[in-house]
Design a protein around this motif. Structure first.
Motif, PDB file in Angstrom:
ATOM      1  N   VAL A  51       0.857  -1.187   0.000  1.00  0.00           N
ATOM      2  CA  VAL A  51       0.000   0.000   0.000  1.00  0.00           C
ATOM      3  C   VAL A  51       0.894   1.237   0.000  1.00  0.00           C
ATOM      4  O   VAL A  51       1.818   1.343   0.811  1.00  0.00           O
ATOM      5  CB  VAL A  51      -0.930   0.019   1.229  1.00  0.00           C
ATOM      6  N   GLY A  52       0.607   2.133  -0.915  1.00  0.00           N
ATOM      7  CA  GLY A  52       1.319   3.400  -0.974  1.00  0.00           C
ATOM      8  C   GLY A  52       0.368   4.558  -0.797  1.00  0.00           C
ATOM      9  O   GLY A  52      -0.761   4.527  -1.301  1.00  0.00           O
ATOM     10  N   LEU A  53       0.801   5.558  -0.067  1.00  0.00           N
ATOM     11  CA  LEU A  53      -0.005   6.755   0.165  1.00  0.00           C
ATOM     12  C   LEU A  53       0.725   7.952  -0.412  1.00  0.00           C
ATOM     13  O   LEU A  53       1.906   8.170  -0.126  1.00  0.00           O
ATOM     14  CB  LEU A  53      -0.236   6.967   1.662  1.00  0.00           C
ATOM     15  N   LEU A  54       0.026   8.721  -1.245  1.00  0.00           N
ATOM     16  CA  LEU A  54       0.558   9.963  -1.777  1.00  0.00           C
ATOM     17  C   LEU A  54      -0.264  11.092  -1.179  1.00  0.00           C
ATOM     18  O   LEU A  54      -1.455  11.220  -1.465  1.00  0.00           O
ATOM     19  CB  LEU A  54       0.482   9.984  -3.303  1.00  0.00           C
ATOM     20  N   ARG A 126      -5.237  13.037  -0.111  1.00  0.00           N
ATOM     21  CA  ARG A 126      -4.487  11.785  -0.233  1.00  0.00           C
ATOM     22  C   ARG A 126      -5.007  10.970  -1.410  1.00  0.00           C
ATOM     23  O   ARG A 126      -6.175  11.059  -1.782  1.00  0.00           O
ATOM     24  CB  ARG A 126      -4.608  10.935   1.041  1.00  0.00           C
ATOM     25  N   SER A 127      -4.112  10.210  -1.985  1.00  0.00           N
ATOM     26  CA  SER A 127      -4.499   9.181  -2.945  1.00  0.00           C
ATOM     27  C   SER A 127      -3.760   7.908  -2.570  1.00  0.00           C
ATOM     28  O   SER A 127      -2.719   7.942  -1.903  1.00  0.00           O
ATOM     29  CB  SER A 127      -4.180   9.599  -4.382  1.00  0.00           C
ATOM     30  N   VAL A 128      -4.301   6.766  -2.979  1.00  0.00           N
ATOM     31  CA  VAL A 128      -3.812   5.469  -2.519  1.00  0.00           C
ATOM     32  C   VAL A 128      -3.516   4.572  -3.716  1.00  0.00           C
ATOM     33  O   VAL A 128      -4.253   4.577  -4.705  1.00  0.00           O
ATOM     34  CB  VAL A 128      -4.850   4.786  -1.599  1.00  0.00           C
ATOM     35  N   VAL A 129      -2.426   3.822  -3.612  1.00  0.00           N
ATOM     36  CA  VAL A 129      -2.038   2.833  -4.617  1.00  0.00           C
ATOM     37  C   VAL A 129      -1.822   1.510  -3.893  1.00  0.00           C
ATOM     38  O   VAL A 129      -1.220   1.479  -2.816  1.00  0.00           O
ATOM     39  CB  VAL A 129      -0.732   3.247  -5.337  1.00  0.00           C
ATOM     40  N   SER A 130      -2.326   0.421  -4.465  1.00  0.00           N
ATOM     41  CA  SER A 130      -2.145  -0.877  -3.817  1.00  0.00           C
ATOM     42  C   SER A 130      -2.078  -1.977  -4.867  1.00  0.00           C
ATOM     43  O   SER A 130      -2.729  -1.911  -5.911  1.00  0.00           O
ATOM     44  CB  SER A 130      -3.287  -1.158  -2.835  1.00  0.00           C
ATOM     45  N   LEU A 142       3.670   3.418  -7.972  1.00  0.00           N
ATOM     46  CA  LEU A 142       3.730   4.522  -7.020  1.00  0.00           C
ATOM     47  C   LEU A 142       4.368   5.753  -7.669  1.00  0.00           C
ATOM     48  O   LEU A 142       3.895   6.887  -7.490  1.00  0.00           O
ATOM     49  CB  LEU A 142       4.514   4.087  -5.786  1.00  0.00           C
ATOM     50  N   ALA A 143       5.434   5.539  -8.434  1.00  0.00           N
ATOM     51  CA  ALA A 143       6.105   6.651  -9.100  1.00  0.00           C
ATOM     52  C   ALA A 143       5.200   7.288 -10.152  1.00  0.00           C
ATOM     53  O   ALA A 143       5.151   8.523 -10.284  1.00  0.00           O
ATOM     54  CB  ALA A 143       7.410   6.169  -9.737  1.00  0.00           C
ATOM     55  N   ALA A 144       4.465   6.460 -10.910  1.00  0.00           N
ATOM     56  CA  ALA A 144       3.558   6.995 -11.920  1.00  0.00           C
ATOM     57  C   ALA A 144       2.466   7.846 -11.286  1.00  0.00           C
ATOM     58  O   ALA A 144       2.107   8.917 -11.796  1.00  0.00           O
ATOM     59  CB  ALA A 144       2.941   5.850 -12.725  1.00  0.00           C
TER      60      ALA A 144
END
Length: 342
Positions: A51-54, A126-130, A142-144
């Motif tokens: 899980v990544g949080l931006l 916030r936005s989330v990537v998983s 996550l980088a994109a």
């Protein structure tokens, strides 16, 4: 427009993958001989998701440390043992175990009066990537997402994680222009475990307070020096020592702080108005787990990937689902597609 502070945090969660309901047929065989699926051992269903949080954050920077004295809740002898045990349990479940056992105090010490309060940066959006895919794929996703939100154009950029090599591999590959920060709470768990190893609570608590106050100032050298002295008293780890042996706990903590000392300049980070904990991504993982994790929840491989991405989009405050449905609606022509006969 780039955010005032661009913050990237990452951590791991857990979910269960079910056994296939039926075995695959061997290649070149019209009919497969039924083979019962291999029974998995307890715990083998669990897999790690990432899980990544931006986060766009806002704060003011200062020439002075806005909170030079450590907040009293970090030196509360009733709270800290529970916190350290919680961090230990979560890390163990994810395959990463901080050093040392949390020992409840037998003679609680008085908590100092509050001297100040640390105000972390304000979370704006916030936005989330998983994903359940490997860390290489996750790092690219996550980088994109960070590029799409203009994070690389922000003047203040920070990447937070615990001591996992996977986290810092992603930072080095995709976010090396971001200020690297090790989560203060995970570092606290190492300090507490090592301070308590091999002695009564009173002596251990005194060591903990001294080391955690130094860590709050970003004085990692004092922590490492204290750990080296403690190692001399206990001796170096021996082949027969278990993973919870005091000698092993102190040695692991020494290694941790020596490896991470360049990412623990906490006073400097507070002056710059940067966050020093991964609390937001950990909170997000709990929200992810409400949907994907449970003793009765088993996913297929494709289903797990789909639900992780869908849940991440739902939790994102940048409304990616709205964008998806708007694009889908715009692409609808009203004509039904037919396949031409060959």
């Amino acid at each position: 427009m780039p955010p005032p502070i661009a913050v990237v945090q990452m951590d791991g969660g857990r979910l269960q993958i079910r056994n296939p309901t039926s075995p695959e047929q061997p290649k070149g065989s019209a009919v497969a001989t039924p083979v019962p699926p291999k029974k998995k051992k307890k715990g083998e269903h669990w897999r790690e998701d990432k899980v990544g949080l931006l986060a766009s954050m806002a704060s003011v920077s200062d020439t002075d440390d806005p909170c030079p004295q450590i907040p009293t809740h970090y030196i509360d002898p009733e709270r800290i043992p529970r916190l350290a045990q919680e961090i230990k349990s979560e890390s163990k479940a994810a395959g990463r175990e901080p050093a040392g056992d949390a020992v409840a105090p037998v003679d609680p010490q008085p908590v100092p009066e509050a001297t100040g309060r640390y105000e972390p940066p304000e979370l704006v959006v916030r936005s989330v990537v998983s994903t359940k895919q490997g860390v290489e794929v996750f790092g690219g996703l996550l980088a994109a997402a960070a590029w799409a939100r203009g994070f690389y154009g922000s003047k203040r950029r920070v990447f937070l994680g615990d001591g996992s090599n996977a986290n810092w591999g992603v930072w080095e590959r995709h976010f090396s222009s971001f200020t690297p920060v090790v989560d203060f709470i995970h570092a606290l768990a190492y300090v507490y475990g090592a301070a308590m190893a091999g002695g009564p609570f009173g002596e251990g608590w005194s060591r903990y307070v001294q080391w955690i106050e130094a860590l709050w100032r970003g004085d990692v050298a004092t922590v490492v020096s204290g750990l080296e002295s403690r190692q001399q008293v206990l001796g170096m780890p021996e082949a027969t020592d278990g993973e919870t042996h005091p000698r092993v706990c102190v040695a692991e903590a020494r290694c941790y702080f020596e490896n991470q000392r360049g990412r623990m300049k906490y006073a400097e980070y507070r002056r710059a108005g940067l966050p020093i904990t991964t609390s937001h991504v950990e909170s997000t993982i709990k929200q992810m787990n409400h949907r994907v994790k449970g003793s009765e929840k088993f996913w297929s491989e494709p289903g797990a990937e789909a639900i992780l991405q869908l849940r991440a989009d739902l939790l994102s405050e940048t409304a990616p689902l709205d964008d998806f449905w708007n694009r889908r609606q715009a692409n609808i022509t009203g004509e039904r597609r037919h396949r031409l006969a060959g």
